[in-house]
Design a protein around this motif. Structure first.
Motif, short mmCIF file in Angstrom:
data_model
loop_
_atom_site.label_atom_id
_atom_site.label_comp_id
_atom_site.label_asym_id
_atom_site.label_seq_id
_atom_site.Cartn_x
_atom_site.Cartn_y
_atom_site.Cartn_z
N HIS A 195 -138.50 -35.54 -63.28
CA HIS A 195 -138.13 -34.24 -64.55
C HIS A 195 -137.36 -34.11 -63.59
O HIS A 195 -138.03 -32.80 -62.59
CB HIS A 195 -139.50 -33.70 -65.09
CG HIS A 195 -140.52 -34.80 -65.35
ND1 HIS A 195 -140.22 -35.54 -67.15
CD2 HIS A 195 -141.34 -35.16 -65.23
CE1 HIS A 195 -141.21 -36.39 -67.61
NE2 HIS A 195 -142.06 -36.73 -65.45
N VAL A 196 -135.93 -33.56 -64.33
CA VAL A 196 -134.50 -32.02 -62.96
C VAL A 196 -134.97 -31.39 -63.78
O VAL A 196 -135.13 -30.97 -65.07
CB VAL A 196 -133.64 -33.17 -64.03
CG1 VAL A 196 -132.50 -32.13 -63.47
CG2 VAL A 196 -133.56 -34.49 -63.57
N LEU A 197 -135.39 -30.19 -62.90
CA LEU A 197 -135.33 -29.26 -63.34
C LEU A 197 -134.12 -28.09 -63.23
O LEU A 197 -133.78 -27.32 -64.28
CB LEU A 197 -136.69 -28.08 -62.30
CG LEU A 197 -136.55 -26.70 -62.66
CD1 LEU A 197 -137.16 -26.54 -63.88
CD2 LEU A 197 -137.21 -26.38 -61.57
N ARG A 210 -133.66 -22.23 -72.11
CA ARG A 210 -133.97 -23.82 -72.39
C ARG A 210 -135.17 -23.99 -73.01
O ARG A 210 -135.59 -25.05 -73.62
CB ARG A 210 -133.71 -24.18 -70.89
CG ARG A 210 -133.79 -25.59 -70.37
CD ARG A 210 -133.51 -26.24 -68.89
NE ARG A 210 -134.12 -27.04 -68.52
CZ ARG A 210 -133.61 -28.21 -67.97
NH1 ARG A 210 -133.94 -26.87 -66.47
NH2 ARG A 210 -134.41 -29.30 -67.78
N THR A 270 -139.16 -32.98 -60.07
CA THR A 270 -140.38 -32.73 -60.07
C THR A 270 -140.13 -34.92 -60.14
O THR A 270 -140.01 -35.01 -60.72
CB THR A 270 -141.56 -32.60 -60.64
OG1 THR A 270 -141.79 -32.62 -61.84
CG2 THR A 270 -141.17 -31.16 -59.70
N SER A 314 -133.31 -36.90 -68.56
CA SER A 314 -134.49 -36.45 -68.05
C SER A 314 -134.16 -34.73 -67.88
O SER A 314 -135.52 -34.27 -67.70
CB SER A 314 -134.81 -36.88 -66.10
OG SER A 314 -135.64 -35.87 -65.48
N TYR A 315 -132.65 -34.64 -67.66
CA TYR A 315 -132.77 -32.94 -68.02
C TYR A 315 -133.26 -32.69 -69.13
O TYR A 315 -133.56 -31.31 -69.33
CB TYR A 315 -131.54 -32.60 -67.56
CG TYR A 315 -130.88 -31.30 -67.34
CD1 TYR A 315 -131.13 -30.10 -66.43
CD2 TYR A 315 -130.92 -30.23 -68.95
CE1 TYR A 315 -130.88 -28.82 -66.48
CE2 TYR A 315 -129.97 -29.05 -69.14
CZ TYR A 315 -130.44 -28.60 -67.82
OH TYR A 315 -130.60 -26.71 -67.59
N ILE A 316 -132.47 -33.38 -70.23
CA ILE A 316 -132.79 -32.58 -72.12
C ILE A 316 -134.44 -32.81 -72.14
O ILE A 316 -135.04 -32.96 -73.59
CB ILE A 316 -131.82 -32.54 -72.46
CG1 ILE A 316 -131.52 -34.73 -73.02
CG2 ILE A 316 -130.41 -32.82 -72.33
CD1 ILE A 316 -130.56 -34.73 -74.06
N GLY A 317 -135.12 -33.92 -71.31
CA GLY A 317 -136.86 -33.96 -71.97
C GLY A 317 -136.86 -36.08 -72.16
O GLY A 317 -137.52 -35.77 -73.48
N ASN A 334 -136.21 -26.53 -76.33
CA ASN A 334 -136.94 -27.72 -75.36
C ASN A 334 -138.08 -27.21 -76.56
O ASN A 334 -138.80 -28.69 -77.37
CB ASN A 334 -137.90 -28.03 -74.01
CG ASN A 334 -136.80 -28.43 -73.89
OD1 ASN A 334 -136.67 -29.56 -73.44
ND2 ASN A 334 -135.98 -27.94 -73.02
#
Lengths: 194, 194
Positions: free
Chosen positions: B69-71, B140, B61, B174-177, B144
């Motif tokens: 932000h990778v889903l 996941r 998104t 991005s995936y791990i935030g 997080n």
DNA sequence: GGCTTTTCTTAACCTAAATTATTTTTTGCC
DNA sequence: GGCAAAAAATAATTTAGGTTAAGAAAAGCC
């Protein structure tokens, strides 16, 4: 055993004949839970899918520090389970606990598999249930990656409107991923600002 | 059109006769994607489930600041879609983009519904696929909520071992935030410490 | 191969949220 | 209703991770 709520829940997605309803109901085991009673603990195998007819349950993990992290709430008309453990029938990591005195109906993994054989429509029902869970879970994950705690709280209020004022604040804090202390500060700030 | 990988993927969960395989294959549409080519953009309806036979896709998104932000990532042998949009056939919020030149096979929502009618086994297949997605998505989410970025990176390496060294670091970040800058700092620290 | 674009790193500074500690308030319960 | 236990609030301090900015390295592309 009051099965009207669960039959109504099912009828949202599939149509059952009276015989099919009766067969399904015969597989359900009612259970009463006291406040704080545990339905499942870490290390146990989750043998049942649980439908809540009264009260409220929650699922959570404990991390290395003993801090609780809430995965989900299940008020009336919701399902709950440790899905990893339930699907694989291996020991899981979740705790499931009654937040209040509650009434639930349980469907064992074996019964569910049997149900798929006997009434294939149920394969569809549970597929849709899981589809919806996956979609909202993905959205929650993206929210956690992209939104500040305030916005995550607003989303929580949308998702569980019936719980906003009946749940301990520390559980809401845990669900949105902040400490109770920060949550308290944040709520004060939100009141000030509007 | 090379269908051996997708048929193998399916045979992990259900057994098909040669006729059923042929019917399934007849519903697939192959498509080639260039690097950076978009399969789906925000606001569009996701009409296909996409299976990757070569290359790698990702879904993400964009937030209000234009930050990505990778889903999820979908290397070879994985499925990808905007599931909210796909299930509901309403406009979605995800972008799906080819990370590299890729080859995919697409199954339309209509074809999938048809498949459920023609070969009910597929209801089981996709149910299991979604069950597995939900379980790993829940894990996941809990990661997080409870783990520091370092641990989340270690989990990423477990989940996508084939991608650790081929993906841009900013996408992993991005995936791990976390931000690319923090990710860079973190990687240096992890090297120092081991 | 050279040029552009993107990615990656580094560093100084900043902030959202965690931690620790203490007090106050609420709730459950006999 | 009173008491113990849990929950909530407050405040001071710390920290994980974000932001901004700028240069270095790598990758894509005619």
């Amino acid at each position: 055993m009051d099965t009207s709520l669960i039959l109504q829940n099912i009828s949202k997605h599939i149509q059952l004949t009276p015989e099919e309803e009766a067969h399904f109901v015969s597989l359900l085991k009612p259970r009463s839970l006291k406040r704080k009673e545990m339905l499942l603990q870490e290390g146990e195998v989750c043998r049942y899918s649980t439908f809540v007819t009264q009260g409220c349950l929650r699922s959570y993990t404990l991390d290395d520090n003993g801090t609780e992290h809430v995965l989900s709430f299940a008020p009336e008309d919701w399902w709950i389970a440790d899905l990893y453990s339930y699907f694989s029938q291996r020991p899981g990591t979740l705790y499931i606990e009654a937040n209040q005195p509650s009434e639930v109906l349980q469907l064992s993994k074996d019964s569910q598999e049997q149900l798929y054989q006997d009434i294939p429509k149920f394969e569809r029902f549970f597929r849709i249930l899981i589809e919806n869970s996956l979609v909202s879970n993905q959205q929650r994950l993206l929210d956690n990656l992209s939104l500040p705690a305030q916005e995550r709280y607003r989303n929580f209020c949308q998702r569980y409107p019936s719980l906003v004022n009946s749940l301990p604040r520390k559980q809401i804090a845990s669900y949105i991923g902040v400490t109770p202390e920060f949550f308290s500060k944040m709520m004060k700030k939100m009141l000030r600002e509007q």
